[in-house]
Design a protein around this motif. Structure first.
Motif, PDB file in Angstrom:
ATOM      1  N   ILE A  55       0.837  -1.201   0.000  1.00  0.00           N
ATOM      2  CA  ILE A  55       0.000   0.000   0.000  1.00  0.00           C
ATOM      3  C   ILE A  55       0.871   1.249   0.000  1.00  0.00           C
ATOM      4  O   ILE A  55       0.589   2.227  -0.705  1.00  0.00           O
ATOM      5  N   TRP A  56       1.952   1.230   0.780  1.00  0.00           N
ATOM      6  CA  TRP A  56       2.873   2.365   0.773  1.00  0.00           C
ATOM      7  C   TRP A  56       3.505   2.535  -0.605  1.00  0.00           C
ATOM      8  O   TRP A  56       3.684   3.666  -1.080  1.00  0.00           O
ATOM      9  N   MET A  57       3.856   1.419  -1.249  1.00  0.00           N
ATOM     10  CA  MET A  57       4.443   1.482  -2.588  1.00  0.00           C
ATOM     11  C   MET A  57       3.437   2.057  -3.585  1.00  0.00           C
ATOM     12  O   MET A  57       3.771   2.938  -4.386  1.00  0.00           O
ATOM     13  N   ALA A  58       2.196   1.578  -3.511  1.00  0.00           N
ATOM     14  CA  ALA A  58       1.158   2.090  -4.406  1.00  0.00           C
ATOM     15  C   ALA A  58       0.855   3.553  -4.113  1.00  0.00           C
ATOM     16  O   ALA A  58       0.625   4.349  -5.031  1.00  0.00           O
ATOM     17  N   PHE A  59       0.854   3.919  -2.831  1.00  0.00           N
ATOM     18  CA  PHE A  59       0.618   5.311  -2.433  1.00  0.00           C
ATOM     19  C   PHE A  59       1.705   6.215  -3.007  1.00  0.00           C
ATOM     20  O   PHE A  59       1.416   7.295  -3.532  1.00  0.00           O
ATOM     21  N   ARG A  60       2.947   5.770  -2.926  1.00  0.00           N
ATOM     22  CA  ARG A  60       4.059   6.559  -3.481  1.00  0.00           C
ATOM     23  C   ARG A  60       3.894   6.749  -4.985  1.00  0.00           C
ATOM     24  O   ARG A  60       4.099   7.849  -5.507  1.00  0.00           O
ATOM     25  N   GLN A 211      -5.146   3.001  -6.616  1.00  0.00           N
ATOM     26  CA  GLN A 211      -6.488   2.580  -7.024  1.00  0.00           C
ATOM     27  C   GLN A 211      -6.505   1.113  -7.442  1.00  0.00           C
ATOM     28  O   GLN A 211      -7.480   0.395  -7.170  1.00  0.00           O
ATOM     29  N   VAL A 212      -5.446   0.661  -8.093  1.00  0.00           N
ATOM     30  CA  VAL A 212      -5.347  -0.757  -8.462  1.00  0.00           C
ATOM     31  C   VAL A 212      -5.206  -1.613  -7.206  1.00  0.00           C
ATOM     32  O   VAL A 212      -5.826  -2.678  -7.090  1.00  0.00           O
ATOM     33  N   ARG A 213      -4.416  -1.144  -6.258  1.00  0.00           N
ATOM     34  CA  ARG A 213      -4.266  -1.885  -4.998  1.00  0.00           C
ATOM     35  C   ARG A 213      -5.589  -1.908  -4.236  1.00  0.00           C
ATOM     36  O   ARG A 213      -5.939  -2.922  -3.612  1.00  0.00           O
ATOM     37  N   LEU A 214      -6.323  -0.822  -4.281  1.00  0.00           N
ATOM     38  CA  LEU A 214      -7.632  -0.771  -3.640  1.00  0.00           C
ATOM     39  C   LEU A 214      -8.576  -1.792  -4.270  1.00  0.00           C
ATOM     40  O   LEU A 214      -9.330  -2.475  -3.562  1.00  0.00           O
ATOM     41  N   ARG A 215      -8.536  -1.925  -5.570  1.00  0.00           N
ATOM     42  CA  ARG A 215      -9.373  -2.917  -6.250  1.00  0.00           C
ATOM     43  C   ARG A 215      -9.038  -4.321  -5.775  1.00  0.00           C
ATOM     44  O   ARG A 215      -9.939  -5.146  -5.537  1.00  0.00           O
ATOM     45  N   LEU A 251      -8.722  10.561   1.250  1.00  0.00           N
ATOM     46  CA  LEU A 251      -8.367  11.684   2.109  1.00  0.00           C
ATOM     47  C   LEU A 251      -7.345  12.643   1.498  1.00  0.00           C
ATOM     48  O   LEU A 251      -7.541  13.865   1.567  1.00  0.00           O
ATOM     49  N   PRO A 252      -6.234  12.161   0.896  1.00  0.00           N
ATOM     50  CA  PRO A 252      -5.213  13.114   0.404  1.00  0.00           C
ATOM     51  C   PRO A 252      -5.761  14.123  -0.593  1.00  0.00           C
ATOM     52  O   PRO A 252      -5.453  15.317  -0.503  1.00  0.00           O
ATOM     53  N   ILE A 253      -6.559  13.653  -1.548  1.00  0.00           N
ATOM     54  CA  ILE A 253      -7.051  14.585  -2.565  1.00  0.00           C
ATOM     55  C   ILE A 253      -8.099  15.522  -1.977  1.00  0.00           C
ATOM     56  O   ILE A 253      -8.263  16.661  -2.437  1.00  0.00           O
ATOM     57  N   MET A 254      -8.817  15.083  -0.924  1.00  0.00           N
ATOM     58  CA  MET A 254      -9.787  15.957  -0.270  1.00  0.00           C
ATOM     59  C   MET A 254      -9.088  17.068   0.500  1.00  0.00           C
ATOM     60  O   MET A 254      -9.630  18.173   0.640  1.00  0.00           O
ATOM     61  N   LEU A 255      -7.902  16.799   1.015  1.00  0.00           N
ATOM     62  CA  LEU A 255      -7.183  17.803   1.786  1.00  0.00           C
ATOM     63  C   LEU A 255      -6.623  18.917   0.913  1.00  0.00           C
ATOM     64  O   LEU A 255      -6.323  20.009   1.401  1.00  0.00           O
ATOM     65  N   VAL A 256      -6.474  18.652  -0.383  1.00  0.00           N
ATOM     66  CA  VAL A 256      -5.916  19.660  -1.281  1.00  0.00           C
ATOM     67  C   VAL A 256      -6.938  20.749  -1.590  1.00  0.00           C
ATOM     68  O   VAL A 256      -6.591  21.926  -1.729  1.00  0.00           O
ATOM     69  N   TYR A 257      -8.205  20.366  -1.683  1.00  0.00           N
ATOM     70  CA  TYR A 257      -9.241  21.293  -2.149  1.00  0.00           C
ATOM     71  C   TYR A 257      -9.368  22.565  -1.308  1.00  0.00           C
ATOM     72  O   TYR A 257      -9.468  23.665  -1.888  1.00  0.00           O
ATOM     73  N   PRO A 258      -9.387  22.501   0.047  1.00  0.00           N
ATOM     74  CA  PRO A 258      -9.578  23.751   0.813  1.00  0.00           C
ATOM     75  C   PRO A 258      -8.531  24.815   0.523  1.00  0.00           C
ATOM     76  O   PRO A 258      -8.828  26.011   0.591  1.00  0.00           O
ATOM     77  N   PHE A 259      -7.301  24.397   0.187  1.00  0.00           N
ATOM     78  CA  PHE A 259      -6.245  25.377  -0.060  1.00  0.00           C
ATOM     79  C   PHE A 259      -6.420  26.076  -1.408  1.00  0.00           C
ATOM     80  O   PHE A 259      -5.884  27.162  -1.629  1.00  0.00           O
ATOM     81  N   LEU A 260      -7.170  25.458  -2.324  1.00  0.00           N
ATOM     82  CA  LEU A 260      -7.353  26.038  -3.650  1.00  0.00           C
ATOM     83  C   LEU A 260      -8.796  26.455  -3.909  1.00  0.00           C
ATOM     84  O   LEU A 260      -9.142  26.829  -5.021  1.00  0.00           O
ATOM     85  N   GLN A 261      -9.625  26.417  -2.873  1.00  0.00           N
ATOM     86  CA  GLN A 261     -11.054  26.655  -3.063  1.00  0.00           C
ATOM     87  C   GLN A 261     -11.327  28.052  -3.614  1.00  0.00           C
ATOM     88  O   GLN A 261     -12.152  28.230  -4.516  1.00  0.00           O
TER      89      GLN A 261
END
Length: 275
Positions: A55-60, A211-215, A251-261
């Motif tokens: 998961i860490w490898m896929a996350f990276r 996403q592939v690892r999640l599948r 979560l990671p992509i959700m955390l980006v939105y407030p800074f660019l809202q």
């Protein structure tokens, strides 16, 4: 207002249910006691995920594709959108027609696969970034923004001795923060959620995306086979693990939105109030 509230709840409640299950113990999940609040609060689901090296490898890999890919997307899209917005560009109309055709007709999978194979891009992260560097829809949105930049400002920059590249860097891009933020979020979400291309073009285990690892986890309940993982499987529910992985992937992509809202909302208005 009530209609908007109901629509918002239909999107929020499933997310709350996923989060609640990710923090609930196996007994509560197996007995279907979890609704919108964790039952038998536990962090074992996340503990098990953090112990899984794949998961860490896929996350990276997903972070690399999102960050580097979004930079490539913005650089390529703006590099094409700016000249297409200038009337002095001779081949502007034919180029726009070619771009428009790509919105209507898409290359079939097999010819696309053979092309990428001949380019030696298969089983590399570049295959997930270069072929999709420019989205035709995003290109037209960015072009619309560039068209409405004050011509007088560009002309004054030329009179002051700015070349085209310097003018783009010093004048155009600083004025383009709203559209860059908007396109950046769209591209980043697309890159982060990239699944089918990674499934088609990559079979190296070290290059799989999150996403592939999640599948794999959701469909096959495959969480590895280490001793630590086997011990933890006695304390957690497969359903809880799936929910935890979904939270980690979201979560990671959700955390980006407030800074660019702020810029995102301005960018979404491009072309809607200007003629």
């Amino acid at each position: 207002m009530m209609l908007l509230l109901m629509i918002g709840l239909t999107m929020l409640l499933p997310l709350l249910h996923v989060i609640a299950q990710s923090f609930s113990d196996a007994v509560a999940i197996n007995n279907r006691q979890v609704s919108l609040w964790p039952v038998g609060f536990t962090l074992e689901n996340y503990h098990m995920i953090l112990k899984d090296s794949t998961i860490w490898m896929a996350f990276r890999n997903s972070v690399t594709i999102t960050v580097l890919g979004t930079f490539i997307n913005l650089a390529a899209t703006s590099s094409l959108a700016y000249p297409l917005s200038r009337s002095e560009y001779v081949f502007r109309k034919p180029a726009l027609v070619f771009v428009l055709i790509t919105m209507i007709f898409h290359a079939p999978l097999i010819p696309n696969y053979l092309l990428l194979k001949n380019l030696h891009m298969l089983n590399t992260l570049w295959v997930l970034m270069i072929p999709s560097a420019i989205s035709a829809f995003n290109l037209f949105v960015m072009r619309s923004f560039f068209i409405h930049l004050p011509v007088e400002l560009l002309d004054s920059a030329r009179i002051d001795g700015c070349g085209e590249l310097r003018m783009i860097w010093k004048v155009v891009l600083p004025l383009s923060k709203p559209v860059m933020a908007t396109m950046g979020i769209m591209y980043a979400v697309s890159n982060w959620n990239m699944y089918s291309q990674a499934l088609y073009y990559i079979d190296k285990r070290s290059l799989i995306t999150l996403q592939v690892r999640l599948r794999e986890i959701v469909i096959t309940d495959n969480m590895g086979s280490s001793d630590t993982t086997s011990d933890l499987m006695l304390l957690v529910s497969p359903e809880g693990l799936k929910m935890a992985v979904i939270v980690v992937a979201t979560l990671p992509i959700m955390l980006v939105y407030p800074f660019l809202q702020k810029h995102f909302m301005k960018g979404m208005m491009v072309g809607s109030i200007k003629s």
